[in-house]
Design an enzyme around this catalytic site. Structure first.
Site, PDB file in Angstrom:
ATOM      1  N   ASP A 185      -3.713   2.306  -5.534  1.00  0.00           N
ATOM      2  CA  ASP A 185      -2.218   2.391  -5.038  1.00  0.00           C
ATOM      3  C   ASP A 185      -1.793   0.903  -4.180  1.00  0.00           C
ATOM      4  O   ASP A 185      -1.113   1.192  -3.100  1.00  0.00           O
ATOM      5  CB  ASP A 185      -2.064   3.434  -4.074  1.00  0.00           C
ATOM      6  CG  ASP A 185      -2.654   3.599  -2.721  1.00  0.00           C
ATOM      7  OD1 ASP A 185      -3.637   2.786  -2.340  1.00  0.00           O
ATOM      8  OD2 ASP A 185      -2.123   4.090  -1.797  1.00  0.00           O
ATOM      9  N   GLU A 186      -2.807  -0.056  -4.364  1.00  0.00           N
ATOM     10  CA  GLU A 186      -2.631  -1.179  -3.258  1.00  0.00           C
ATOM     11  C   GLU A 186      -2.643  -2.711  -4.276  1.00  0.00           C
ATOM     12  O   GLU A 186      -3.622  -2.362  -5.250  1.00  0.00           O
ATOM     13  CB  GLU A 186      -3.891  -1.369  -2.393  1.00  0.00           C
ATOM     14  CG  GLU A 186      -3.577  -0.571  -1.328  1.00  0.00           C
ATOM     15  CD  GLU A 186      -5.106  -0.802  -0.432  1.00  0.00           C
ATOM     16  OE1 GLU A 186      -5.416  -1.640  -0.056  1.00  0.00           O
ATOM     17  OE2 GLU A 186      -5.740   0.511  -0.111  1.00  0.00           O
ATOM     18  N   ASP A 230       0.793  -1.152   0.019  1.00  0.00           N
ATOM     19  CA  ASP A 230       0.064  -0.080  -0.178  1.00  0.00           C
ATOM     20  C   ASP A 230       1.006   1.206  -0.145  1.00  0.00           C
ATOM     21  O   ASP A 230       1.769   1.332   0.922  1.00  0.00           O
ATOM     22  CB  ASP A 230      -0.895   0.071   1.292  1.00  0.00           C
ATOM     23  CG  ASP A 230      -1.879   0.954   1.218  1.00  0.00           C
ATOM     24  OD1 ASP A 230      -2.137   1.871   0.280  1.00  0.00           O
ATOM     25  OD2 ASP A 230      -2.823   1.304   2.079  1.00  0.00           O
TER      26      ASP A 230
HETATM   27  P1  TTP Z   1      -5.371   4.958   0.501  1.00  0.00           P
HETATM   28  O1  TTP Z   1      -4.355   3.878   0.267  1.00  0.00           O
HETATM   29  O2  TTP Z   1      -6.581   4.904   1.250  1.00  0.00           O
HETATM   30  O3  TTP Z   1      -4.422   6.263   1.276  1.00  0.00           O
HETATM   31  P2  TTP Z   1      -3.315   6.806   1.035  1.00  0.00           P
HETATM   32  O4  TTP Z   1      -2.370   6.208   0.194  1.00  0.00           O
HETATM   33  O5  TTP Z   1      -3.312   8.441   0.629  1.00  0.00           O
HETATM   34  O6  TTP Z   1      -2.628   7.009   2.409  1.00  0.00           O
HETATM   35  P3  TTP Z   1      -2.141   5.599   3.397  1.00  0.00           P
HETATM   36  O7  TTP Z   1      -0.574   5.761   3.566  1.00  0.00           O
HETATM   37  O8  TTP Z   1      -2.939   5.669   4.609  1.00  0.00           O
HETATM   38  O9  TTP Z   1      -2.264   4.207   2.523  1.00  0.00           O
HETATM   39  O10 TTP Z   1      -5.834   5.777  -0.938  1.00  0.00           O
HETATM   40  C1  TTP Z   1      -4.943   6.003  -1.890  1.00  0.00           C
HETATM   41  C2  TTP Z   1      -5.179   7.205  -2.746  1.00  0.00           C
HETATM   42  O11 TTP Z   1      -6.595   7.020  -3.221  1.00  0.00           O
HETATM   43  C3  TTP Z   1      -4.994   8.496  -2.024  1.00  0.00           C
HETATM   44  O12 TTP Z   1      -3.692   8.754  -1.802  1.00  0.00           O
HETATM   45  C4  TTP Z   1      -6.048   9.266  -2.420  1.00  0.00           C
HETATM   46  C5  TTP Z   1      -7.172   8.337  -3.133  1.00  0.00           C
HETATM   47  N1  TTP Z   1      -8.453   8.643  -2.335  1.00  0.00           N
HETATM   48  C6  TTP Z   1      -9.187   9.476  -2.643  1.00  0.00           C
HETATM   49  O13 TTP Z   1      -9.199  10.249  -3.630  1.00  0.00           O
HETATM   50  N2  TTP Z   1     -10.539   9.588  -1.778  1.00  0.00           N
HETATM   51  C7  TTP Z   1     -10.447   8.839  -0.647  1.00  0.00           C
HETATM   52  O14 TTP Z   1     -11.413   9.106   0.291  1.00  0.00           O
HETATM   53  C8  TTP Z   1      -9.598   8.025  -0.129  1.00  0.00           C
HETATM   54  C9  TTP Z   1      -9.411   7.368   1.015  1.00  0.00           C
HETATM   55  C10 TTP Z   1      -8.365   7.892  -1.075  1.00  0.00           C
HETATM   56 MG    MG Z   2      -2.062   4.043   0.304  1.00  0.00          MG
END
Ligand code: TTP
Ligand code: MG
Length: 424
Positions: free
Chosen positions: A138-139, A41
């Site tokens: 992103d996962e 992730d």
């Molecule tokens: P996530 O992997 O949930 O979050 P993140 O990568 O920003 O942070 P983390 O380190 O906790 O993993 O989401 C990936 C991307 O998806 C995030 O950077 C932006 C997008 N996204 C949105 O556009 N809206 C949202 O509500 C969420 C949760 C994510």
């Molecule tokens: Mg993330």
């Protein structure tokens, strides 16, 4: 405390998990028949991509969201420095601004940019295993069972993967390794950012015991509220709760809750072996245009972006499609199928430009342009310079690899063809 491994897999402090490379129960060498699942992730994904483009923002509170001018904009991503102020995804931007007025607020509307990074990430994953299941932008889950002979024990593989993502993309990520998807996803979330966490089979109970139920993917706030009415707050409490009562309360999900809290999950990694059917990019223009020169310059830029993606994925396509949206929102698409598959921006441009000339009057205003290539085939197979190709080849192709390398290193906007608009 949750064990935090240094990225070299060695203990950080006395409370960390012992990794004994010689023993099967720690995954140094997985048990026969035991799956090894890795979950990646990216950390604060959108924010990290923006920081990579502007290194002076590294370490600063950065918030990526919608247009702050619009009343209902929300936070899409917050850097870890911003999270220290309580800012998190989904929060209204106005609230984020109140929590940290000096944070840097960026508009993250260029989804193409994030998707490009996402597809480059996928390419890196496939260098480690063909069993890759992307689960969001992103996962991804990687089934790395049996990969030891190529990359060493799972922790070593994970370390190599993290290093590759860092050197190729300049982005931080967190990795979790466990015997199944549920636990691997949990593991990647435990030591964010830049985490590398392993949940070995024999430590599952111990590691899950004191965690709040919502830490497990699939248990949301609503379920947590119902569970709390039963006096269940932690995964340990849920794991030992009578499954019959859970079934009565939650129906068929009751059994899942019981299994999940005990760290049991049999779901397979479903790899996407079917390649994408097409690749394209489109842009709404900053203002409506009628000038054929302006249209051509946007088409050259879009063709370049599409061609670059084709080259990155080592595929070529035969059907080239132009999409146009006029200022009255009427859409038009025109396609042409060429004799040989291409990944050349100049071939794609030549075709889309020709199609555009037939679809613009010089009077009717154009609001959006798109370029798409479909009927994809694997690139190398067609890499010949035999005669029939000359019509579809261009000597400028010789510099493509150099331009691609410049973009790999300095970003998509680092170099462009003379006459191409800036759309990155
Ligand atoms: P996530 O992997 O949930 O979050 P993140 O990568 O920003 O942070 P983390 O380190 O906790 O993993 O989401 C990936 C991307 O998806 C995030 O950077 C932006 C997008 N996204 C949105 O556009 N809206 C949202 O509500 C969420 C949760 C994510
Ligand atoms: Mg993330």
């Amino acid at each position: 405390m949750i064990p935090k491994l240094r990225s070299d897999g060695i203990n950080d402090c006395p409370t960390t998990l012992q990794i004994n490379r010689g023993r099967s129960d720690t995954f140094a060498e997985p048990l026969k028949g035991e799956r090894v699942i890795l979950h990646v992730d990216m950390d604060a994904f959108f924010a990290s991509v923006e920081q990579r483009e502007r290194p002076w923002l590294l370490g600063k509170p950065v918030v990526v969201g919608g247009d702050p001018g619009k009343r209902r904009g929300v936070v899409a991503a917050a850097s870890y420095a911003a999270r220290k102020y309580g800012i998190k995804a989904g929060m209204p931007l106005v609230t984020a601004k109140k929590l940290c007025p000096h944070a840097i607020f960026l508009i993250g509307t260029d989804r193409d940019k994030y998707e490009d990074v996402s597809s480059r990430l996928l390419k890196i994953f496939y260098q480690f295993t063909p069993q890759v299941e992307p689960c969001s932008v992103d996962e991804a889950f990687l089934d790395i069972t049996g990969c030891e002979s190529l990359f060493g024990p799972p922790l070593q593989l994970a370390k190599k993967l993290k290093e590759k993502i860092e050197t190729k993309l300049g982005l931080p990520c967190s990795v979790g390794i466990a015997p199944n998807k549920l636990l691997a996803k949990l593991a990647s979330s435990l030591n964010k950012p830049d985490g590398l966490t392993l949940i070995p089979r024999d430590k599952v109970k111990e590691m899950l015991n004191s965690l709040e139920v919502t830490r497990l993917c699939g248990i949301g706030n609503k379920a947590a509220r119902t569970l709390s009415t039963l006096g269940i707050h932690t995964l340990g409490e849920l794991a030992s709760y009578p499954v019959e009562v859970l079934k009565r309360k939650f129906g068929k999900n009751g059994e899942w809750l019981h299994l999940a809290a005990n760290g049991i999950d049999f779901s397979p990694v479903i790899s996407q072996t079917v390649p994408e059917k097409s690749m394209g990019h489109e842009r709404t223009l900053p203002e409506d245009v009628t000038d054929p020169k302006q249209i051509a310059s946007v088409l050259l830029a879009l063709s370049t972006m599409v061609a670059r993606r084709l080259r990155q994925r080592r595929v070529r396509g035969r059907t080239i499609t132009l999409k146009m949206r006029y200022s009255d929102f009427v859409n038009l698409t025109r396609s042409e199928t060429i004799a040989f598959p291409t990944d050349s921006e100049h071939v794609i441009f030549k075709v889309t430009h020709k199609l555009a000339l037939g679809a613009t009057s010089g009077i009717r205003k154009v609001r959006l342009l798109g370029v798409n290539v479909s009927r994809l085939t694997e690139g190398e197979k067609f890499f010949q310079t035999s005669l029939p190709f000359t019509e579809y080849r261009d000597k400028r192709e010789m510099v493509y690899p150099v331009m691609d390398r410049i973009r790999d290193r300095f970003g998509e906007g680092a170099i462009k063809w003379a006459g191409a608009a800036s759309v990155v």
